[in-house]
Design a protein around this motif. Structure first.
Motif, PDB file in Angstrom:
ATOM      1  N   GLY A 124      24.349  -4.277  12.459  1.00 10.50           N
ATOM      2  CA  GLY A 124      25.490  -5.150  12.143  1.00 10.50           C
ATOM      3  C   GLY A 124      26.105  -5.736  13.410  1.00 10.50           C
ATOM      4  O   GLY A 124      26.493  -6.907  13.452  1.00 10.50           O
ATOM      5  N   LEU A 132      16.379 -13.556  11.232  1.00 10.06           N
ATOM      6  CA  LEU A 132      17.679 -14.101  11.663  1.00 10.06           C
ATOM      7  C   LEU A 132      17.591 -14.640  13.094  1.00 10.06           C
ATOM      8  O   LEU A 132      18.145 -15.695  13.403  1.00 10.06           O
ATOM      9  CB  LEU A 132      18.739 -12.995  11.596  1.00 10.06           C
ATOM     10  CG  LEU A 132      19.991 -13.276  10.781  1.00 10.06           C
ATOM     11  CD1 LEU A 132      19.656 -13.461   9.320  1.00 10.06           C
ATOM     12  CD2 LEU A 132      20.985 -12.146  10.913  1.00 10.06           C
ATOM     13  N   TYR A 151      25.872 -14.403  15.485  1.00  7.64           N
ATOM     14  CA  TYR A 151      26.867 -15.365  14.989  1.00  7.64           C
ATOM     15  C   TYR A 151      27.730 -15.894  16.134  1.00  7.64           C
ATOM     16  O   TYR A 151      28.083 -17.068  16.173  1.00  7.64           O
ATOM     17  CB  TYR A 151      27.737 -14.732  13.892  1.00  7.64           C
ATOM     18  CG  TYR A 151      26.959 -14.506  12.614  1.00  7.64           C
ATOM     19  CD1 TYR A 151      26.535 -15.581  11.831  1.00  7.64           C
ATOM     20  CD2 TYR A 151      26.634 -13.227  12.198  1.00  7.64           C
ATOM     21  CE1 TYR A 151      25.801 -15.379  10.675  1.00  7.64           C
ATOM     22  CE2 TYR A 151      25.897 -13.015  11.034  1.00  7.64           C
ATOM     23  CZ  TYR A 151      25.490 -14.099  10.283  1.00  7.64           C
ATOM     24  OH  TYR A 151      24.757 -13.898   9.146  1.00  7.64           O
ATOM     25  N   PHE A 178      18.383 -18.453  14.225  1.00  6.20           N
ATOM     26  CA  PHE A 178      19.372 -18.802  15.251  1.00  6.20           C
ATOM     27  C   PHE A 178      18.694 -19.286  16.536  1.00  6.20           C
ATOM     28  O   PHE A 178      19.300 -19.273  17.604  1.00  6.20           O
ATOM     29  CB  PHE A 178      20.287 -17.606  15.546  1.00  6.20           C
ATOM     30  CG  PHE A 178      21.293 -17.357  14.447  1.00  6.20           C
ATOM     31  CD1 PHE A 178      22.423 -18.143  14.337  1.00  6.20           C
ATOM     32  CD2 PHE A 178      21.107 -16.353  13.516  1.00  6.20           C
ATOM     33  CE1 PHE A 178      23.357 -17.934  13.322  1.00  6.20           C
ATOM     34  CE2 PHE A 178      22.031 -16.124  12.497  1.00  6.20           C
ATOM     35  CZ  PHE A 178      23.149 -16.920  12.393  1.00  6.20           C
ATOM     36  N   GLU A 214      31.658  -7.501  20.320  1.00  6.41           N
ATOM     37  CA  GLU A 214      30.861  -8.619  20.832  1.00  6.41           C
ATOM     38  C   GLU A 214      31.705  -9.576  21.673  1.00  6.41           C
ATOM     39  O   GLU A 214      31.229 -10.104  22.689  1.00  6.41           O
ATOM     40  CB  GLU A 214      30.138  -9.356  19.689  1.00  6.41           C
ATOM     41  CG  GLU A 214      30.990 -10.182  18.747  1.00  6.41           C
ATOM     42  CD  GLU A 214      31.653  -9.354  17.661  1.00  6.41           C
ATOM     43  OE1 GLU A 214      31.491  -8.128  17.667  1.00  6.41           O
ATOM     44  OE2 GLU A 214      32.347  -9.955  16.814  1.00  6.41           O
ATOM     45  N   MET A 252      23.952  -8.473  14.669  1.00  8.34           N
ATOM     46  CA  MET A 252      24.170  -9.686  13.860  1.00  8.34           C
ATOM     47  C   MET A 252      25.397 -10.453  14.337  1.00  8.34           C
ATOM     48  O   MET A 252      25.416 -11.680  14.364  1.00  8.34           O
ATOM     49  CB  MET A 252      24.319  -9.316  12.384  1.00  8.34           C
ATOM     50  CG  MET A 252      22.982  -9.009  11.725  1.00  8.34           C
ATOM     51  SD  MET A 252      23.156  -8.326  10.074  1.00  8.34           S
ATOM     52  CE  MET A 252      23.895  -9.695   9.198  1.00  8.34           C
ATOM     53  N   GLU A 253      26.429  -9.697  14.715  1.00 11.14           N
ATOM     54  CA  GLU A 253      27.647 -10.365  15.208  1.00 11.14           C
ATOM     55  C   GLU A 253      27.369 -11.105  16.522  1.00 11.14           C
ATOM     56  O   GLU A 253      27.944 -12.163  16.767  1.00 11.14           O
ATOM     57  CB  GLU A 253      28.780  -9.341  15.390  1.00 11.14           C
ATOM     58  CG  GLU A 253      29.322  -8.792  14.086  1.00 11.14           C
ATOM     59  CD  GLU A 253      29.512  -9.864  13.019  1.00 11.14           C
ATOM     60  OE1 GLU A 253      30.158 -10.899  13.301  1.00 11.14           O
ATOM     61  OE2 GLU A 253      28.993  -9.691  11.906  1.00 11.14           O
TER      62      GLU A 253
END
Lengths: 285, 108
Positions: free
Chosen positions: B62, B99, B69, B103, B32, B65-66
């Motif tokens: 996953g 999620l 974040y 966010f 990422e 998701m990174e």
């Protein structure tokens, strides 16, 4: 002098080669030991109770895997069941699977229901999973053999299938919200309850089953799983487990398994439940 | 199995086009910080385009998701585009759409 130097270099290279071979042997031995430990932890004892039977099995795609299932007999006669899938595969996933197992066993003992168990597990694991950039999907349920009530909560996992004997049909359990463990802190996992009747089956599974591929790249899919379950639903749980595994072997036809495959089967047999409220179901190998 | 991630900067939006399979076999492409880093970080929005995403497993989830974040840390907003019905179901089941909402992202 020059010859001596060359011999020294050769000896050094031989030593390095030997070190690599030794390391290879050591690693192989340790991975096989890890596989043995994981297999024993996963495929160990299962609870025995009147009025039904439950079994689980897990087949990793690599030597060890990140899928997980477990049973925890509660003092009130219920059985807490969990199935989960750690992000990724192989050794890293297997290490997190062991963490997950510890969190489940600890949470199951101190929480009232499956929703609370998932919340406690999320709190316990969140920081570690964030640090490791990972997550776990889990479905947790309580089976009450006395009232034939099945209560469940879900953390981003495939909802189990419910094979309804009297209607001769299979359906996914009703949805209940809940995100994966390790996504966000302080999560609540609402519970749903259903009544299960004699002859019904609850089938928990991980995506390795429906995403198993054949040589044409086709997926096994939920439809084939339901069809396979319909063909073996009259059998006992041990044989249902074997039948589903065999269906996957037949379908994939030697195409290497890409993802871990795990299932838990709860079947209500209709035998009289006679469990007093303070007797935990027994464990059998 | 292969994955190509194409990157395009349109004004203040960084668009990532996912073509192929996002799973363990293509995980080496996921990074990422490498994908989202732009000189001077001029963009404000990350648009993830899934029109040509053929398959995604937990490893791919996953990675997404990174991105969430990362975007949160650097104060970027996220948008999803072109999700197939199947992928949408997977994202919803696993909690990725929840999620996205947390966010402050959106589906477009």
């Amino acid at each position: 002098m020059v010859i001596k130097k060359e011999m020294t270099i050769m000896n050094h290279e031989n030593d390095e080669c030997e070190d690599v071979v030794n390391l290879d042997h050591t690693l192989k031995r340790e991975i096989y030991l890890a596989r043995k430990i994981q297999s024993k932890l996963l495929n160990g004892k299962h609870p025995e109770f009147q009025g039904g039977e439950v079994r689980g099995t897990s087949k990793p795609a690599r030597l060890i895997g990140g899928d997980y299932f477990d049973f925890y007999p509660l003092l009130n006669g219920k059985i807490r069941i969990v199935i989960g899938d750690v992000m990724g595969k192989g050794i890293p996933a297997a290490m997190l699977m062991i963490l997950t197992r510890g969190a489940f066993r600890s949470a199951a003992e101190s929480t009232k229901g499956p929703g609370e168990t998932l919340s406690a597990m999320n709190q316990a694991l969140f920081q570690d999973l964030r640090t490791l950039k990972s997550f776990v999907t889990l479905c947790c349920a309580d089976w009450d053999p006395l009232t034939k009530t099945f209560t469940y909560a879900n953390a981003g996992h495939h909802l189990p299938l419910h094979i309804i004997n009297k209607d001769n049909r299979t359906t996914s359990l009703p949805k209940t919200p809940g995100i994966m463990v390790g996504g966000l802190p302080n999560q609540n996992y609402p519970e749903q309850s259903i009544q299960i009747e004699d002859g019904d089956i609850i089938f928990f599974y991980t995506d390795g089953i429906i995403e198993a591929q054949n040589k044409d790249g086709e997926f096994f899919k939920i439809e084939r799983l339901i069809q396979s379950l319909n063909e073996c639903k009259e059998k006992n749980v041990e044989k249902i487990k074997d039948s589903i595994m065999q269906s996957l072997v037949t379908f994939t036809n030697d195409v290497p398994q890409k993802d871990d495959i795990t299932m838990v089967i709860l079947k209500i047999t209709g035998e009289k439940s006679d469990i007093s409220s303070l007797n935990a179901p027994a464990f059998t190998s | 199995m292969s994955l190509i991630i194409n990157k395009e900067l349109q004004y203040t939006t960084l668009i990532l086009y996912f073509n192929g399979t996002m799973d363990i076999s293509t995980a080496h492409i996921f990074n990422e910080e490498h994908l989202l880093h732009q000189p001077n970080q001029t963009y404000q929005k990350i648009l993830l385009d899934f029109h040509n995403l053929e398959f995604i497993d937990s490893t791919g989830i996953g990675f997404l998701m990174e991105i969430f974040y990362y975007s949160n840390e650097y104060n970027k907003t996220i948008q999803f585009r072109g999700l197939s019905e199947l992928n949408r179901e997977i994202f919803e089941m696993i909690g990725l759409l929840h999620l996205l909402n947390e966010f402050k992202g959106e589906m477009v």
